[in-house]
Design an enzyme around this catalytic site. Structure first.
Site, mmCIF file in Angstrom:
data_model
loop_
_atom_site.group_PDB
_atom_site.id
_atom_site.type_symbol
_atom_site.label_atom_id
_atom_site.label_comp_id
_atom_site.label_asym_id
_atom_site.label_seq_id
_atom_site.Cartn_x
_atom_site.Cartn_y
_atom_site.Cartn_z
ATOM 1 C CG ASP A 216 25.713 44.242 69.404
ATOM 2 O OD1 ASP A 216 25.658 45.184 68.600
ATOM 3 O OD2 ASP A 216 26.761 43.935 69.989
ATOM 4 C CG ASP A 262 30.023 46.748 72.050
ATOM 5 O OD1 ASP A 262 28.853 46.329 72.175
ATOM 6 O OD2 ASP A 262 30.564 46.922 70.948
#
Length: 358
Positions: A216, A262
């Site tokens: 990420d 997420d």
């Protein structure tokens, strides 16, 4: 994983979001992220229990899967980015829209059908609850003739009703791409992901979150790939909420967004901790509750940093340390470290074979 982004508008004359509008947008994103984790975690406990009773296999991520997962995710992300650069964004999104229509209807039906069946008595006088089985078998002729089952589909009247309702929402999404329809499907994806996708151990969860932490951060801060794909990808793989809702009502178009990755990735780890709590038989959900609140703190920190620096943030940069550090610290204090890392509710094939040998 998708990042969390400040309000975005597809027009070139983007109005500045009001403070009240941003608070409403981020507050709703926070709630929409927490509810799927909470619901999905408890549904995962029930799902795991049913699997054990029925001796069914599950979609379980093992240590072997985890090592290559960030590489596969990176390849898929970069591939989509290249597609958007080479081909027309409109044509790609037409294909994705139809694909996610099918997935969304299935996910929403799976989410709503058990609830409708539980309260079906309210409408049972109008439409009695009936159960159906569609079974496809193959008859094998010969000296020892037998029948082989190829396909079995079990459904009820409640499944048909929820499928019809989900299809109506899907048509709304196809026609309008409205942000509420997007969020309904995204919510269903998130709950189903946390419920059905299981980690086989805490160590596997730590490895997965650590690998995706690097993934990420690299794709958000190291390149423009993640942000470009998130803005171009018209599919319910992110929760969105308008910061100009007060000014423009339901036709608002200045969106803040949070990727489902997420939510689901930390969510399946938090769900594992709930099952670990249950295995301890202490009557408390210490690890689940503490990590759930740590996730909330991580999201708050993500939003704060994004607001200060006015730049999209890799949410896992803040969520992973919160979700990993909290249970490990608590386990160290309570003397549960060995039990935490030894716990497995989905034994590997090697362990199953060892169990049979013993």
């Amino acid at each position: 994983m998708d990042d969390i982004e400040p309000p975005q508008n597809i027009s070139s004359t983007k109005p500045s979001a009001s403070v009240e509008g941003m608070v409403i947008a981020y507050g709703n994103l926070l709630v929409m992220a927490l509810v799927p984790i909470f619901l999905g975690a408890f549904r995962s406990v029930k799902h795991h229990s049913l699997q054990k009773k029925r001796l069914e296999a599950s979609a379980t991520l093992t240590q072997k899967d985890i090592y290559i997962y960030p590489l596969i995710a990176s390849g898929a992300l970069f591939g989509i980015y290249i597609f958007f650069k080479i081909f027309s964004k409109a044509y790609i999104n037409y294909l994705l829209t139809f694909y996610f229509f099918i997935l969304g209807v299935s996910a929403l039906t799976h989410l709503l059908s058990p609830t409708l069946e539980r309260y079906y008595g309210i409408i049972s006088n109008l439409l009695p609850l009936r159960k159906f089985d569609i079974i496809l078998t193959e008859k094998i002729e010969g000296e020892h003739a037998k029948t082989k089952s190829l396909f079995a589909l079990n459904f009820s009247t409640s499944d048909i009703i929820t499928a019809a309702l989900s299809s109506a929402i899907g048509v709304w999404y196809l026609m309008k791409k409205h942000w509420i329809a997007n969020n309904i499907f995204a919510f269903a994806f998130a709950v189903n992901g946390v419920e059905l996708l299981h980690l086989n151990s805490v160590l596997t969860g730590c490895t997965l979150l650590s690998g995706l932490f690097i993934y990420d951060v690299f794709w958000v801060f190291g390149t423009n790939v993640m942000v470009t794909v998130a803005k171009s990808f018209e599919a319910p793989i992110k929760l969105i909420f308008p910061s100009d809702l007060l000014e423009n009502g339901l036709s608002a178009s200045n969106f803040a967004m949070l990727g489902l990755g997420d939510i689901v990735i930390p969510g399946i780890f938090i769900a594992l901790l709930l099952r670990f709590d249950n295995s301890l038989n202490r009557g408390r959900k210490t690890y689940f509750n503490a990590t759930f609140f740590a996730y909330i703190a991580g999201l708050f920190l993500t939003i704060f940093v994004m607001h200060v620096f006015k730049h999209a943030q890799p949410a896992l940069l803040y969520l992973v340390p919160a979700c990993l550090g909290t249970p490990i610290l608590i386990a160290a204090i309570k003397g549960d470290l060995k039990a935490l890392f030894k716990y497995e509710d989905h034994p590997s094939e090697e362990q199953k074979e060892e169990g049979k040998t013993d």
